[in-house]
Design a protein around this motif. Structure first.
Motif, PDB file in Angstrom:
ATOM      1  N   VAL A  54     -32.523  -4.730 -24.709  1.00  0.00           N
ATOM      2  CA  VAL A  54     -33.160  -4.889 -23.374  1.00  0.00           C
ATOM      3  C   VAL A  54     -33.607  -3.505 -22.861  1.00  0.00           C
ATOM      4  N   LEU A  55     -32.891  -2.605 -22.930  1.00  0.00           N
ATOM      5  CA  LEU A  55     -33.299  -1.052 -22.737  1.00  0.00           C
ATOM      6  C   LEU A  55     -34.435  -0.648 -23.246  1.00  0.00           C
ATOM      7  N   SER A  56     -34.413  -0.921 -24.629  1.00  0.00           N
ATOM      8  CA  SER A  56     -35.622  -0.619 -25.357  1.00  0.00           C
ATOM      9  C   SER A  56     -37.046  -1.293 -24.760  1.00  0.00           C
ATOM     10  N   PRO A 192     -34.508 -15.603 -32.563  1.00  0.00           N
ATOM     11  CA  PRO A 192     -34.669 -15.396 -31.170  1.00  0.00           C
ATOM     12  C   PRO A 192     -34.312 -14.168 -30.448  1.00  0.00           C
ATOM     13  N   ILE A 193     -33.465 -13.432 -30.904  1.00  0.00           N
ATOM     14  CA  ILE A 193     -33.073 -11.956 -30.465  1.00  0.00           C
ATOM     15  C   ILE A 193     -34.172 -11.244 -30.210  1.00  0.00           C
ATOM     16  N   ILE A 194     -35.123 -11.464 -30.774  1.00  0.00           N
ATOM     17  CA  ILE A 194     -36.564 -10.437 -30.484  1.00  0.00           C
ATOM     18  C   ILE A 194     -36.745 -10.805 -28.998  1.00  0.00           C
ATOM     19  N   LEU A 195     -36.496 -12.045 -28.263  1.00  0.00           N
ATOM     20  CA  LEU A 195     -36.814 -12.091 -26.803  1.00  0.00           C
ATOM     21  C   LEU A 195     -36.131 -11.090 -25.922  1.00  0.00           C
ATOM     22  N   GLU A 196     -35.078 -10.462 -26.367  1.00  0.00           N
ATOM     23  CA  GLU A 196     -34.426  -9.526 -25.648  1.00  0.00           C
ATOM     24  C   GLU A 196     -35.202  -8.166 -25.334  1.00  0.00           C
ATOM     25  N   PHE A 197     -36.162  -7.929 -26.367  1.00  0.00           N
ATOM     26  CA  PHE A 197     -37.396  -6.784 -25.853  1.00  0.00           C
ATOM     27  C   PHE A 197     -38.062  -7.172 -24.674  1.00  0.00           C
ATOM     28  N   ALA A 198     -38.440  -8.780 -24.659  1.00  0.00           N
ATOM     29  CA  ALA A 198     -39.338  -9.111 -23.639  1.00  0.00           C
ATOM     30  C   ALA A 198     -38.732  -8.990 -22.191  1.00  0.00           C
ATOM     31  N   LEU A 199     -37.287  -9.376 -22.433  1.00  0.00           N
ATOM     32  CA  LEU A 199     -36.247  -9.321 -21.103  1.00  0.00           C
ATOM     33  C   LEU A 199     -36.224  -7.877 -20.522  1.00  0.00           C
ATOM     34  N   GLY A 200     -36.466  -6.877 -21.339  1.00  0.00           N
ATOM     35  CA  GLY A 200     -36.393  -5.525 -20.880  1.00  0.00           C
ATOM     36  C   GLY A 200     -37.986  -5.166 -20.501  1.00  0.00           C
ATOM     37  N   ILE A 201     -38.858  -5.595 -20.926  1.00  0.00           N
ATOM     38  CA  ILE A 201     -40.155  -5.479 -20.398  1.00  0.00           C
ATOM     39  C   ILE A 201     -40.136  -6.035 -18.927  1.00  0.00           C
ATOM     40  N   LEU A 202     -39.696  -7.278 -18.734  1.00  0.00           N
ATOM     41  CA  LEU A 202     -39.710  -8.020 -17.721  1.00  0.00           C
ATOM     42  C   LEU A 202     -38.730  -7.253 -16.406  1.00  0.00           C
ATOM     43  N   VAL A 203     -37.548  -6.588 -17.039  1.00  0.00           N
ATOM     44  CA  VAL A 203     -36.799  -5.792 -15.927  1.00  0.00           C
ATOM     45  C   VAL A 203     -37.493  -4.812 -15.657  1.00  0.00           C
ATOM     46  N   TYR A 204     -38.382  -4.106 -16.423  1.00  0.00           N
ATOM     47  CA  TYR A 204     -39.084  -3.076 -15.714  1.00  0.00           C
ATOM     48  C   TYR A 204     -40.166  -3.296 -14.649  1.00  0.00           C
ATOM     49  N   HIS A 205     -40.883  -4.472 -14.815  1.00  0.00           N
ATOM     50  CA  HIS A 205     -41.676  -4.930 -13.996  1.00  0.00           C
ATOM     51  C   HIS A 205     -41.061  -5.436 -12.521  1.00  0.00           C
ATOM     52  N   GLY A 225     -23.881 -10.564 -14.455  1.00  0.00           N
ATOM     53  CA  GLY A 225     -24.221 -10.200 -15.723  1.00  0.00           C
ATOM     54  C   GLY A 225     -22.724  -9.829 -16.551  1.00  0.00           C
ATOM     55  N   VAL A 226     -22.134  -9.012 -15.706  1.00  0.00           N
ATOM     56  CA  VAL A 226     -20.774  -8.620 -16.661  1.00  0.00           C
ATOM     57  C   VAL A 226     -19.864  -9.965 -16.519  1.00  0.00           C
ATOM     58  N   ALA A 227     -19.983 -10.546 -15.494  1.00  0.00           N
ATOM     59  CA  ALA A 227     -18.910 -11.851 -15.640  1.00  0.00           C
ATOM     60  C   ALA A 227     -19.436 -12.867 -16.848  1.00  0.00           C
ATOM     61  N   LEU A 228     -20.659 -12.925 -16.818  1.00  0.00           N
ATOM     62  CA  LEU A 228     -21.220 -13.877 -17.879  1.00  0.00           C
ATOM     63  C   LEU A 228     -20.840 -13.798 -19.117  1.00  0.00           C
ATOM     64  N   ILE A 229     -20.743 -12.313 -19.423  1.00  0.00           N
ATOM     65  CA  ILE A 229     -20.189 -11.951 -20.633  1.00  0.00           C
ATOM     66  C   ILE A 229     -18.948 -12.106 -20.847  1.00  0.00           C
ATOM     67  N   TRP A 245     -26.350 -13.904 -24.271  1.00  0.00           N
ATOM     68  CA  TRP A 245     -26.014 -12.445 -24.269  1.00  0.00           C
ATOM     69  C   TRP A 245     -27.354 -11.608 -23.602  1.00  0.00           C
ATOM     70  N   GLY A 246     -28.479 -12.148 -24.003  1.00  0.00           N
ATOM     71  CA  GLY A 246     -29.575 -11.530 -23.859  1.00  0.00           C
ATOM     72  C   GLY A 246     -29.950 -11.306 -22.307  1.00  0.00           C
ATOM     73  N   VAL A 247     -29.697 -12.772 -21.645  1.00  0.00           N
ATOM     74  CA  VAL A 247     -30.145 -12.858 -20.351  1.00  0.00           C
ATOM     75  C   VAL A 247     -29.059 -11.973 -19.371  1.00  0.00           C
ATOM     76  N   PRO A 248     -27.703 -12.293 -19.692  1.00  0.00           N
ATOM     77  CA  PRO A 248     -26.441 -11.016 -18.977  1.00  0.00           C
ATOM     78  C   PRO A 248     -26.818  -9.815 -19.083  1.00  0.00           C
ATOM     79  N   ALA A 249     -27.375  -9.402 -20.420  1.00  0.00           N
ATOM     80  CA  ALA A 249     -27.546  -8.056 -20.695  1.00  0.00           C
ATOM     81  C   ALA A 249     -28.777  -7.516 -19.833  1.00  0.00           C
ATOM     82  N   ALA A 250     -29.841  -8.512 -19.659  1.00  0.00           N
ATOM     83  CA  ALA A 250     -31.080  -7.943 -18.631  1.00  0.00           C
ATOM     84  C   ALA A 250     -30.404  -7.765 -17.162  1.00  0.00           C
ATOM     85  N   MET A 251     -29.529  -8.650 -16.821  1.00  0.00           N
ATOM     86  CA  MET A 251     -28.965  -8.647 -15.617  1.00  0.00           C
ATOM     87  C   MET A 251     -28.242  -7.268 -15.200  1.00  0.00           C
TER      88      MET A 251
END
Length: 352
Positions: A54-56, A192-205, A225-229, A245-251
């Protein structure tokens, strides 16, 4: 990562440090399990990888929006950031596999394996398991693939929002669902793990470009996000990882951007060293565990005792690697690229 010339985004540095040591503690627990058959009590630590992805996505979206470098320059900077330390450790491990294979568990001196590792390509290392020579390099294979998509967006689509990258990632995952193939390349590049990069792009915007989330909202998003993990006790199915994991990581990333702004120098430095931490920690951990394996018993709290030794050792090793290999290697690659851009000397056309 810097927003503008001199302003460090401390939340990114702290998230890097935190994600790295989530993975460190996870692999420490795995190593202790292998030696003592103790319970794997911290499987959720693997979410550090999802936070990194997500950070990437977030960082690449910010770079694309704020820098006017051409696409090939972008790719060069990413290569210079990742390749020198990774190449050095990969070649060292291959040399060990060649000269003293008994020191390694499963790595062999396979020239094809070395070639695919150096080119950041997936390789079947046995039983359909994908792993480069440097085992954790599987995440770098995804990173380089993502960077390639970003370069396509910049060069072909002239898209500095990277929304086209989100579309490409979604199409690849959709193709994977339709194909449902067991082939290694399909399983890897359509995961589907590659969607986590997309989540990071959305976090930026959503949570940075037009301003960070208000503090209270950011705190709620972060804690949820922490609680969901934290509440996930069962192993996560690979196909659901980007959701569970990806959605909570983005949160966590979106919330942290609005919470953490104070400068904590030692934590910022560990953020700088996080890439070195990530690449070297598995070998430091296994060395320490094997060193004391004859004295280990699976008593409660063993992982915390070992963490008290393994984490400082990993920090010291990563700091040394950062200052002696990672940063000098990055500067060398960029310097060589500038020299190459200026040649041949007779050319009267300025380098781009």
């Amino acid at each position: 990562m810097r927003a503008g010339r001199d302003t460090t985004i401390y939340a990114v540095q702290y998230l890097r440090a935190g994600a790295a040591f989530l993975v460190v503690f996870y692999h420490l627990v795995i190593a202790l399990h292998d030696e003592t058959r103790s319970l794997i009590s911290f499987a959720r630590g693997a979410v550090g990888v999802d936070i990194f992805f997500v950070l990437s996505g977030f960082i690449m979206a910010m770079i694309a929006a704020k820098r006017s470098d051409p696409a090939d320059r972008f790719m060069l900077r990413r290569f210079a950031r990742i390749a020198p330390l990774y190449y050095l450790l990969t070649l060292l491990l291959f040399a060990v596999a060649l000269a003293a294979p008994q020191l390694l568990n499963s790595t062999t001196a396979n020239p094809l394996h070395l070639l695919t590792s150096l080119f950041f390509l997936p390789f079947d290392s046995g039983g359909g398991r994908n792993a480069p020579i440097l085992i954790l390099g599987w995440t770098l294979n995804y990173e380089m693939f993502f960077y390639l998509l970003v370069m396509i967006a910049l060069r072909v689509f002239k898209d500095r929002t990277l929304f086209s990258v989100i579309v490409m990632l979604a199409m690849l995952v959709g193709l994977g669902v339709v194909m449902d193939s067991d082939a290694l390349l399909a399983r890897f590049y359509l995961d589907p793990i590659i969607l986590e990069f997309a989540l990071g792009i959305l976090v930026y915007h959503i949570a940075f470009k037009r301003g960070r989330l208000p503090f209270l909202l950011a705190l709620v998003v972060f804690l949820v996000g922490v609680a969901l993990i934290a509440l996930q006790f069962a192993p996560v199915e690979p196909d659901l990882r980007s959701l569970l994991w990806g959605v909570p990581a983005a949160m966590i990333v979106a919330g942290a951007l609005g919470i953490f702004s104070a400068r904590i120098e030692w934590l910022r430095r560990i953020g700088d060293w996080s890439y070195s931490v990530y690449l070297v920690h598995v070998y430091a951990i296994h060395f320490l565990v094997k060193l004391v394996s004859g004295y280990l018993q699976p008593y409660p709290g063993l992982q915390w005792v070992m963490a008290g030794v393994a984490i400082p050792a990993t920090i010291v090793a990563s700091a040394i690697l950062y200052h002696l290999v990672e940063e000098p290697g990055r500067r060398l690659v960029m310097r060589l690229a500038r020299i190459n851009a200026r040649s041949p000397a007779q050319s009267s056309t300025p380098a781009e």
